[in-house]
Design an enzyme around this catalytic site. Structure first.
Site, PDB file in Angstrom:
ATOM      1  N   ASP A  80     -29.529 -35.064  12.246  1.00  0.00           N
ATOM      2  CA  ASP A  80     -28.526 -34.400  13.095  1.00  0.00           C
ATOM      3  C   ASP A  80     -28.566 -34.986  14.502  1.00  0.00           C
ATOM      4  O   ASP A  80     -28.799 -34.285  15.491  1.00  0.00           O
ATOM      5  CB  ASP A  80     -28.750 -32.895  13.117  1.00  0.00           C
ATOM      6  CG  ASP A  80     -27.495 -32.146  13.563  1.00  0.00           C
ATOM      7  OD1 ASP A  80     -26.436 -32.783  13.694  1.00  0.00           O
ATOM      8  OD2 ASP A  80     -27.585 -30.927  13.790  1.00  0.00           O
ATOM      9  N   CYS A  83     -27.340 -33.337  18.119  1.00  0.00           N
ATOM     10  CA  CYS A  83     -27.297 -31.877  18.123  1.00  0.00           C
ATOM     11  C   CYS A  83     -27.682 -31.368  19.507  1.00  0.00           C
ATOM     12  O   CYS A  83     -28.607 -31.879  20.140  1.00  0.00           O
ATOM     13  CB  CYS A  83     -28.249 -31.320  17.081  1.00  0.00           C
ATOM     14  SG  CYS A  83     -28.157 -29.524  16.912  1.00  0.00           S
ATOM     15  N   PHE A 146     -24.520 -22.338  15.517  1.00  0.00           N
ATOM     16  CA  PHE A 146     -23.728 -21.133  15.765  1.00  0.00           C
ATOM     17  C   PHE A 146     -22.752 -21.370  16.913  1.00  0.00           C
ATOM     18  O   PHE A 146     -22.898 -22.308  17.704  1.00  0.00           O
ATOM     19  CB  PHE A 146     -24.630 -19.938  16.099  1.00  0.00           C
ATOM     20  CG  PHE A 146     -25.428 -20.104  17.379  1.00  0.00           C
ATOM     21  CD1 PHE A 146     -24.892 -19.744  18.616  1.00  0.00           C
ATOM     22  CD2 PHE A 146     -26.718 -20.625  17.357  1.00  0.00           C
ATOM     23  CE1 PHE A 146     -25.630 -19.897  19.788  1.00  0.00           C
ATOM     24  CE2 PHE A 146     -27.455 -20.786  18.519  1.00  0.00           C
ATOM     25  CZ  PHE A 146     -26.909 -20.419  19.740  1.00  0.00           C
ATOM     26  N   SER A 278     -30.763 -15.337  25.200  1.00  0.00           N
ATOM     27  CA  SER A 278     -31.125 -16.732  25.405  1.00  0.00           C
ATOM     28  C   SER A 278     -31.344 -16.915  26.895  1.00  0.00           C
ATOM     29  O   SER A 278     -30.958 -16.058  27.701  1.00  0.00           O
ATOM     30  CB  SER A 278     -30.015 -17.662  24.906  1.00  0.00           C
ATOM     31  OG  SER A 278     -29.830 -17.543  23.508  1.00  0.00           O
ATOM     32  N   HIS A 295     -36.190 -26.186  23.050  1.00  0.00           N
ATOM     33  CA  HIS A 295     -34.743 -26.037  22.827  1.00  0.00           C
ATOM     34  C   HIS A 295     -34.371 -24.670  22.283  1.00  0.00           C
ATOM     35  O   HIS A 295     -33.190 -24.347  22.200  1.00  0.00           O
ATOM     36  CB  HIS A 295     -34.241 -27.133  21.893  1.00  0.00           C
ATOM     37  CG  HIS A 295     -34.478 -26.874  20.431  1.00  0.00           C
ATOM     38  ND1 HIS A 295     -35.712 -26.578  19.908  1.00  0.00           N
ATOM     39  CD2 HIS A 295     -33.619 -26.877  19.367  1.00  0.00           C
ATOM     40  CE1 HIS A 295     -35.610 -26.416  18.598  1.00  0.00           C
ATOM     41  NE2 HIS A 295     -34.363 -26.588  18.249  1.00  0.00           N
TER      42      HIS A 295
END
Length: 392
Positions: A80, A83, A146, A278, A295
């Site tokens: 990925d 990302c 998401f 977050s 991350h």
């Protein structure tokens, strides 16, 4: 699992490379992740492995690590490529989660330049699509990816938040996704010829890698635009967009990041879970941390364990409404259990470790309102059923 009692420790490796783990004594790190760090440190040309507090095992290499080497190893970045997590301000008149959840578009359905030429989300695209890769544009993917509508919660550094144009109560879209099939194709073509070995032509790999990184950034803009229009808002420029799966050339070496965000003076959104805040942070990690920060919260359970334990403790409906009162849009029941908040480490611990090691300063929290994982085609039918009952 075993708990490692480590602070910014330099651990012995089987080769000349060093390993530093930036985690406090109370942080939970699986022994398999520690083993993977040692295996990476033993690779030819490795210089230093920096493990973040969200460290956990990955497929062949640890996730939550930044690794410097004299050779470029594509498998350390993974499939990925590109990302990352981006944050987009958004203005909405009445942000009622129940109503907005039903208005999220189907982000499993890709946009195609020829088939969907009139979609307004294309307004954020300028220039050519990187690598000419049109498959999967505007889709979020699966796993831990998401798109989330959130509000700014606690403002921890008002001056810095002000410079970003943020205040408590403001709304943002948080988008976490990568290069979809493009990065997977790049890694597969390397692996078919060279296995887990280094890239024989680093320049050729980096050229394709950089296209995947640009593709991932473009896809995050497309996703934010699709959602903004669907919710009655308008697209905006991201105030944060940092990639955490990539390799860069730094000081003559290759710095591989796998689930580790650039920490050299940049603002980073470190993702919690669907049921926790977050953290937006100002990252200022130094060379011992390979100029990187965590991350996200990092998994503490495998997907199989999360599925087994989750089914024993929760119903699907319980997982669709989180402890912070937000809603989760997810038509894949298995994914709901695999991505349940309890499958992850405590985000407060991860942030605390970064602060303790002077790697980051928190700016503000984002609190989920609606989190999109996959399309839930039953949402419309459930809403229609409630309306019919209300008319009786």
């Amino acid at each position: 699992m075993s708990e490692l009692h480590l602070r910014q420790s330099t651990l012995p490796a089987s080769g000349p490379a060093t390993i530093s783990v930036f985690a406090s004594p109370t942080s939970w790190i699986e022994s398999d992740a520690h083993t993977q760090c040692r295996q990476v440190a033993a690779l030819d040309g490795m210089i230093h492995v920096a493990a973040m507090p969200d460290l956990h095992p990955g497929k062949g290499a640890p996730i939550g690590a930044a690794m410097t080497s004299r050779l470029l190893y594509p498998f350390l970045v993974g499939s990925d490529i590109g990302c990352g997590i981006a944050v987009f301000p958004i203005r909405l008149k009445r942000p009622v989660p129940e109503k907005l959840a039903a208005r999220f578009p189907d982000l499993d359905r890709p946009l195609h330049p020829e088939h969907d030429p009139d979609d307004p989300a294309w307004t954020v695209v300028t220039g050519e699509i990187p690598a000419g890769h049109v498959e999967g544009l505007g889709t979020v993917g699966r796993g831990n990816h998401f798109v989330e509508l959130a509000r700014i919660g606690a403002v921890l550094d008002p001056a810095h938040a002000g410079r970003l144009g943020l205040a408590a109560g403001d709304l943002v879209l948080v988008v976490h996704t990568g290069s979809r099939g493009l990065g997977e194709r790049i890694l597969r073509e390397h692996t078919e010829r060279h296995g887990a070995g280094p890239a024989p032509d680093p320049g050729a790999y980096l050229a394709r890698h950089d296209e995947a990184v640009r593709w991932g950034a473009l896809n995050r803009r497309l996703l934010a635009a699709r959602v903004a229009y669907a919710l009655g808002g308008a697209p905006t420029e991201p105030i944060v967009d940092q990639c955490h799966n990539l390799v860069e050339v730094r000081d003559g070496s290759y710095l591989h990041r796998k689930g580790a965000a650039p920490g050299d003076g940049r603002d980073v959104l470190i993702a919690g879970t669907r049921g926790t805040p977050s953290y937006l942070v100002a990252a200022h990690a130094g060379p011992e941390a390979n100029y990187s920060v965590a991350h996200g919260a990092g998994r503490k359970m495998s997907r199989a364990d999360a599925l087994r334990r989750g089914r024993a403790k929760h119903t699907v409906e319980e997982l669709r409404r989180t402890p912070v009162g937000s809603l989760v849009v997810c038509g894949d029941r298995q994914l709901l259990f695999e991505e349940a908040p309890g499958a992850y480490k405590r985000i407060e611990q991860v942030i605390g470790d970064l602060v303790e090691h002077r790697m980051a300063t928190p700016i503000a929290t984002t609190v989920p309102l609606v989190t999109y994982k996959t399309a839930d085609l039953a949402v419309g039918s459930r809403r229609d059923e409630r309306r019919r009952r209300g008319r009786r």
